[in-house]
Design an enzyme around this catalytic site. Structure first.
Site, mmCIF file in Angstrom:
data_model
loop_
_atom_site.group_PDB
_atom_site.id
_atom_site.type_symbol
_atom_site.label_atom_id
_atom_site.label_comp_id
_atom_site.label_asym_id
_atom_site.label_seq_id
_atom_site.Cartn_x
_atom_site.Cartn_y
_atom_site.Cartn_z
ATOM 1 N N GLU A 118 0.828 -1.230 0.000
ATOM 2 C CA GLU A 118 0.000 0.000 0.000
ATOM 3 C C GLU A 118 0.850 1.263 0.000
ATOM 4 O O GLU A 118 0.391 2.335 -0.380
ATOM 5 C CB GLU A 118 -0.970 0.006 1.190
ATOM 6 C CG GLU A 118 -0.381 0.475 2.511
ATOM 7 C CD GLU A 118 0.571 -0.534 3.129
ATOM 8 O OE1 GLU A 118 1.763 -0.225 3.222
ATOM 9 O OE2 GLU A 118 0.133 -1.627 3.485
ATOM 10 N N HIS A 160 5.687 0.605 11.896
ATOM 11 C CA HIS A 160 5.677 -0.628 11.094
ATOM 12 C C HIS A 160 7.043 -0.932 10.491
ATOM 13 O O HIS A 160 7.283 -2.065 10.041
ATOM 14 C CB HIS A 160 4.638 -0.548 9.975
ATOM 15 C CG HIS A 160 3.223 -0.490 10.466
ATOM 16 N ND1 HIS A 160 2.690 -1.447 11.308
ATOM 17 C CD2 HIS A 160 2.239 0.432 10.279
ATOM 18 C CE1 HIS A 160 1.434 -1.123 11.597
ATOM 19 N NE2 HIS A 160 1.139 0.007 10.989
ATOM 20 N N ASP A 196 -1.137 3.236 18.908
ATOM 21 C CA ASP A 196 -1.698 3.274 17.552
ATOM 22 C C ASP A 196 -2.626 2.066 17.384
ATOM 23 O O ASP A 196 -2.393 1.007 17.981
ATOM 24 C CB ASP A 196 -0.552 3.211 16.540
ATOM 25 C CG ASP A 196 -1.016 3.346 15.096
ATOM 26 O OD1 ASP A 196 -0.865 4.447 14.529
ATOM 27 O OD2 ASP A 196 -1.526 2.357 14.528
ATOM 28 N N HIS A 198 -2.871 0.077 15.014
ATOM 29 C CA HIS A 198 -2.208 -1.068 14.383
ATOM 30 C C HIS A 198 -1.059 -1.595 15.248
ATOM 31 O O HIS A 198 -0.402 -0.821 15.955
ATOM 32 C CB HIS A 198 -1.661 -0.657 13.011
ATOM 33 C CG HIS A 198 -2.721 -0.140 12.078
ATOM 34 N ND1 HIS A 198 -3.014 1.199 11.962
ATOM 35 C CD2 HIS A 198 -3.558 -0.796 11.250
ATOM 36 C CE1 HIS A 198 -3.984 1.353 11.074
ATOM 37 N NE2 HIS A 198 -4.335 0.163 10.623
ATOM 38 N N ASP A 285 -5.588 6.423 15.602
ATOM 39 C CA ASP A 285 -6.514 5.723 14.708
ATOM 40 C C ASP A 285 -7.428 4.746 15.446
ATOM 41 O O ASP A 285 -8.263 4.083 14.814
ATOM 42 C CB ASP A 285 -5.788 5.043 13.530
ATOM 43 C CG ASP A 285 -4.430 4.485 13.877
ATOM 44 O OD1 ASP A 285 -4.117 4.387 15.082
ATOM 45 O OD2 ASP A 285 -3.676 4.124 12.952
ATOM 46 N N TYR A 324 -6.302 8.755 10.830
ATOM 47 C CA TYR A 324 -6.683 9.070 9.447
ATOM 48 C C TYR A 324 -8.053 9.706 9.313
ATOM 49 O O TYR A 324 -8.499 9.986 8.202
ATOM 50 C CB TYR A 324 -6.569 7.796 8.600
ATOM 51 C CG TYR A 324 -5.200 7.174 8.819
ATOM 52 C CD1 TYR A 324 -4.069 7.780 8.271
ATOM 53 C CD2 TYR A 324 -5.022 6.088 9.663
ATOM 54 C CE1 TYR A 324 -2.804 7.284 8.537
ATOM 55 C CE2 TYR A 324 -3.757 5.580 9.934
ATOM 56 C CZ TYR A 324 -2.660 6.188 9.370
ATOM 57 O OH TYR A 324 -1.399 5.712 9.646
HETATM 58 N N1 Q9C Z 1 -5.736 0.600 2.543
HETATM 59 C C1 Q9C Z 1 -0.143 3.438 10.587
HETATM 60 O O1 Q9C Z 1 -1.171 3.681 11.197
HETATM 61 N N2 Q9C Z 1 -3.293 -0.886 5.625
HETATM 62 N N3 Q9C Z 1 -0.129 2.629 9.508
HETATM 63 C C2 Q9C Z 1 -4.052 0.050 4.891
HETATM 64 C C3 Q9C Z 1 -6.182 0.680 3.917
HETATM 65 C C4 Q9C Z 1 -2.098 -0.301 6.116
HETATM 66 C C5 Q9C Z 1 -1.322 1.983 9.051
HETATM 67 C C6 Q9C Z 1 -5.462 -0.399 4.713
HETATM 68 C C7 Q9C Z 1 -2.337 0.516 7.352
HETATM 69 C C8 Q9C Z 1 -1.063 1.108 7.871
HETATM 70 C C9 Q9C Z 1 1.131 4.085 10.957
HETATM 71 ZN ZN ZN Z 2 -2.078 2.878 12.748
#
Ligand code: Q9C
Ligand code: ZN
Length: 342
Positions: A118, A160, A196, A198, A285, A324
């Site tokens: 991505e 990440h 976060d 994630h 997020d 986001y």
């Molecule tokens: N297309 C952080 O929050 N997957 N990274 C995206 C939507 C990746 C998130 C799904 C998400 C990464 C720093």
């Molecule tokens: Zn995140």
């Protein structure tokens, strides 16, 4: 609270993110920072500091040399190949395909150093990633010098990124650099608390075998959420690092009463570890309206989370990660900081 911020983040502005088979405007976009800055100013938190030039030595000490070389030259190699679009990984060393030798071909090299597709690399990505790391370095130096706290307004984010892989919008692991700088600055034991949404797979990976850096992460369960393949509760460290990793995966719909119990558990684990310094991977997020996440935290909850972290009493560096829901990313981020100071 000092805020370390660099305008150079704007050099990283990919036009496309591979999302559901389409190239969409990336969720991780430059305007996120404008919303955070606007909210900081509105709340009178205007002690902004430019971090100046990045110190590459600690980055070279932490990361794989081939990976850093790749980040620096990827755009030039990609365009020299005649490719017209942004750098997007399409081939990966999947199971039983891991000779662990980076290809010469740039398309192969991209997949070798990517953990997901991505995240696009563009002409200014390396420069922006360095400026982001510089913010973490500046904020950490300020705390090492005796300040109670500092906020590194990092973009692109970092948690990440491993020592040798990018993805999930991250290139250099700012929180890991901060933790390492704290250690070098005299803290015997450092904890990274990752709130976060994630899982902070990169930070976990970097410190997985270390007994001097504790890693705790609250996140969407890997069965349901990116980065999917890591972040289970039974990942607790290896070798000397056994017991110095704590994961709190939570299911879709998790709200603050549930989430805050995990936060208290994580803080208790960090207390038991005996940390002298704290790095917070500050993603917002987990917010109920985040477009790519599934927790149900509301804006006041972020203030309360900040309050609990502040009551903990450790010298603390905040490194910006995700978030986001653009209109709310500033409110939620600043709520954590104000709760911390309350
Ligand atoms: N297309 C952080 O929050 N997957 N990274 C995206 C939507 C990746 C998130 C799904 C998400 C990464 C720093
Ligand atoms: Zn995140």
């Amino acid at each position: 609270m000092r805020i370390y911020y660099s305008e150079a983040h704007r050099a990283h502005f990919p036009q496309g993110e591979l999302h559901g088979g389409e190239l969409v405007t990336p969720f991780e976009r430059p305007s996120r920072i404008e919303y955070i800055l606007a909210r900081l100013r509105a709340r009178g938190m205007d002690d902004l500091h430019d971090p100046g030039e990045v110190d590459l030595a600690p980055i070279r000490a932490l990361c794989d040399a081939g990976y850093l070389q790749f980040l620096e030259t990827a755009w030039a190699e990609w365009t020299a190949e005649g490719f017209a679009g942004e750098i997007i990984a399409a081939s990966f060393p999947a199971r039983r395909m891991q000779s662990a030798r980076p290809p010469r071909n740039i398309d192969g090299k991209v997949g070798y150093y990517a953990l997901a597709s991505e995240t696009a690399i563009t002409a200014g990505t390396w420069q922006a990633a360095c400026a982001s790391a510089a913010c973490a370095q500046g904020a950490t130096a300020h705390v090492i010098a005796g300040a109670r706290c500092a906020f590194a307004l990092c973009r692109p984010p970092g948690h990440h990124a491993t020592a040798d892989m990018y993805g999930g919008y991250c290139f250099l692991n700012n929180a890991a650099l901060s933790a390492e700088a704290m250690r070098a600055g005299g803290a015997a034991r450092v904890a990274v608390l990752d709130i976060d949404f994630h899982h902070g797979n990169g930070t976990q990976d970097i410190f997985y075998d270390r007994e001097d850096v504790f890693f705790a992460s609250l996140h969407g369960a890997p069965e349901d959420a990116f980065p999917y393949y890591l972040g289970y509760a039974d990942e607790t460290g290896t070798g000397a690092g056994v017991g110095a990793t704590a994961n709190f995966p939570m299911p879709p719909g998790t709200d603050y009463p549930e989430w805050s119990l995990a936060l208290d558990d994580a803080l208790a684990r960090i207390r038991g570890f005996g940390a002298d310094g704290l790095v917070v991977s500050l993603g917002v997020d987990a917010y109920k309206e985040d477009p790519i996440s599934f927790f149900k935290l509301d804006s006041p909850d972020f203030f309360d989370a900040g309050r609990r972290i502040g009551a903990f009493g450790l010298p603390t560096v905040f490194c910006m990660e995700g978030g986001y829901s653009i209109e709310n990313v500033g409110i939620n981020t600043v709520n954590v900081l104000e709760g911390f100071l309350a």
